[in-house]
Write a protein that holds these residues in place. Structure first.
Motif, short mmCIF file in Angstrom:
data_model
loop_
_atom_site.label_atom_id
_atom_site.label_comp_id
_atom_site.label_asym_id
_atom_site.label_seq_id
_atom_site.Cartn_x
_atom_site.Cartn_y
_atom_site.Cartn_z
N MET A 1 0.85 -1.16 0.00
CA MET A 1 0.00 0.00 0.00
C MET A 1 0.90 1.23 0.00
SD MET A 1 -3.38 0.74 0.23
CE MET A 1 -4.16 -0.64 0.99
N GLU A 2 0.55 2.19 -0.80
CA GLU A 2 1.28 3.45 -0.86
C GLU A 2 0.39 4.57 -0.32
OE1 GLU A 2 2.99 4.30 -4.72
OE2 GLU A 2 2.80 2.18 -5.20
N TYR A 3 1.01 5.60 0.20
CA TYR A 3 0.27 6.73 0.77
C TYR A 3 0.79 8.01 0.13
CZ TYR A 3 -0.76 3.05 4.01
OH TYR A 3 -1.17 1.85 4.54
N LYS A 4 -0.14 8.86 -0.32
CA LYS A 4 0.24 10.11 -0.97
C LYS A 4 -0.43 11.28 -0.27
CE LYS A 4 1.06 8.40 -5.62
NZ LYS A 4 0.84 8.68 -7.03
N ILE A 5 0.33 12.34 -0.06
CA ILE A 5 -0.21 13.61 0.45
C ILE A 5 -0.03 14.63 -0.66
CG2 ILE A 5 0.04 15.43 2.17
CD1 ILE A 5 1.20 13.34 4.08
N THR A 6 -1.14 15.20 -1.14
CA THR A 6 -1.07 16.18 -2.21
C THR A 6 -1.86 17.43 -1.81
OG1 THR A 6 -2.97 15.16 -3.28
CG2 THR A 6 -0.81 14.49 -4.06
N PRO A 7 -1.39 18.61 -2.26
CA PRO A 7 -2.16 19.83 -1.99
C PRO A 7 -3.53 19.75 -2.67
CG PRO A 7 0.05 20.36 -2.76
CD PRO A 7 -0.13 18.89 -2.94
N SER A 8 -4.55 20.21 -1.96
CA SER A 8 -5.91 20.17 -2.48
C SER A 8 -6.25 21.48 -3.16
CB SER A 8 -6.89 19.91 -1.34
OG SER A 8 -8.22 19.97 -1.80
N GLY A 11 -7.90 24.00 -0.82
CA GLY A 11 -7.13 24.34 0.38
C GLY A 11 -6.86 23.09 1.20
N GLY A 12 -5.79 23.10 1.93
CA GLY A 12 -5.43 21.94 2.73
C GLY A 12 -4.77 20.86 1.88
N PHE A 13 -4.92 19.61 2.31
CA PHE A 13 -4.24 18.50 1.66
C PHE A 13 -5.19 17.32 1.53
CE2 PHE A 13 -1.14 21.06 3.82
CZ PHE A 13 -0.14 21.20 2.88
N THR A 14 -4.95 16.51 0.50
CA THR A 14 -5.68 15.27 0.31
C THR A 14 -4.72 14.12 0.59
OG1 THR A 14 -7.11 16.23 -1.36
CG2 THR A 14 -6.93 13.83 -1.33
N VAL A 15 -5.16 13.18 1.41
CA VAL A 15 -4.38 12.00 1.73
C VAL A 15 -5.03 10.82 1.02
CG1 VAL A 15 -3.53 10.49 3.56
CG2 VAL A 15 -3.76 12.94 3.97
N ALA A 16 -4.25 10.03 0.30
CA ALA A 16 -4.79 8.88 -0.43
C ALA A 16 -3.96 7.64 -0.14
CB ALA A 16 -4.80 9.16 -1.93
N ALA A 17 -4.65 6.53 0.07
CA ALA A 17 -4.01 5.23 0.25
C ALA A 17 -4.40 4.37 -0.95
CB ALA A 17 -4.48 4.57 1.54
N GLY A 18 -3.41 3.77 -1.60
CA GLY A 18 -3.71 2.95 -2.77
C GLY A 18 -2.47 2.29 -3.35
N HIS A 19 -2.59 1.88 -4.60
CA HIS A 19 -1.50 1.21 -5.31
C HIS A 19 -1.28 1.88 -6.67
CE1 HIS A 19 -0.89 -2.19 -2.64
NE2 HIS A 19 -2.21 -2.23 -2.49
N THR A 20 -0.04 1.89 -7.12
CA THR A 20 0.29 2.41 -8.44
C THR A 20 0.19 1.28 -9.46
OG1 THR A 20 1.76 4.07 -7.52
CG2 THR A 20 2.07 3.52 -9.83
N HIS A 21 -0.55 1.52 -10.53
CA HIS A 21 -0.65 0.58 -11.66
C HIS A 21 0.18 1.17 -12.78
CE1 HIS A 21 -2.26 -2.19 -14.57
NE2 HIS A 21 -2.62 -1.18 -15.33
N LYS A 22 1.17 0.44 -13.26
CA LYS A 22 2.10 0.96 -14.26
C LYS A 22 1.51 0.98 -15.67
CE LYS A 22 6.01 -0.43 -11.57
NZ LYS A 22 7.00 0.49 -11.24
N GLY A 23 0.41 0.29 -15.88
CA GLY A 23 -0.20 0.28 -17.21
C GLY A 23 0.47 -0.75 -18.11
N LYS A 61 -1.91 3.58 7.88
CA LYS A 61 -0.91 2.51 7.92
C LYS A 61 -1.30 1.46 8.95
CE LYS A 61 3.20 4.93 6.28
NZ LYS A 61 4.53 5.42 6.64
N LYS A 62 -1.75 1.90 10.12
CA LYS A 62 -2.16 0.94 11.15
C LYS A 62 -3.39 0.16 10.71
CE LYS A 62 -0.31 3.54 15.02
NZ LYS A 62 -0.61 4.38 16.19
N LYS A 63 -4.29 0.83 10.01
CA LYS A 63 -5.53 0.20 9.57
C LYS A 63 -5.29 -0.83 8.46
CE LYS A 63 -10.06 1.46 7.72
NZ LYS A 63 -10.90 2.58 7.31
N HIS A 64 -4.40 -0.52 7.53
CA HIS A 64 -4.19 -1.38 6.35
C HIS A 64 -3.06 -2.38 6.51
CE1 HIS A 64 -7.11 0.73 3.93
NE2 HIS A 64 -6.61 1.88 4.31
#
Length: 65
Positions: A1-8, A11-23, A61-64
């Motif tokens: 599992m990967e975690y990303k923090i990106t500016p929203s 305003g603020g930030f979006t946190v996402a948990a997921g996987h990268t698919h290379k295509g 991270k603790k949850k997943h």
């Protein structure tokens, strides 16, 4: 599992948990073509500060794991 923090954009930030698919995988059900690269999001949330976003990543991270 990967975690990303990106500016929203709101305003603020979006946190996402997921996987990268290379295509490059064949399209499902016999359709012509291949899949595109993507980040597949399983869970996300909005945080007002980077500190809240970092705490959200730790909770995810603790949850997943």
């Amino acid at each position: 599992m990967e975690y990303k923090i990106t500016p929203s954009s709101r305003g603020g930030f979006t946190v996402a948990a997921g996987h990268t698919h290379k295509g490059g995988e064949p399209a499902p059900t016999g359709c012509p073509g291949v899949t595109m690269p993507a980040f597949i999001v399983y869970e996300s949330c909005h945080c007002d500060t980077r500190r809240e976003a970092a705490a959200a990543v730790e909770r995810m991270k603790k949850k997943h794991h």
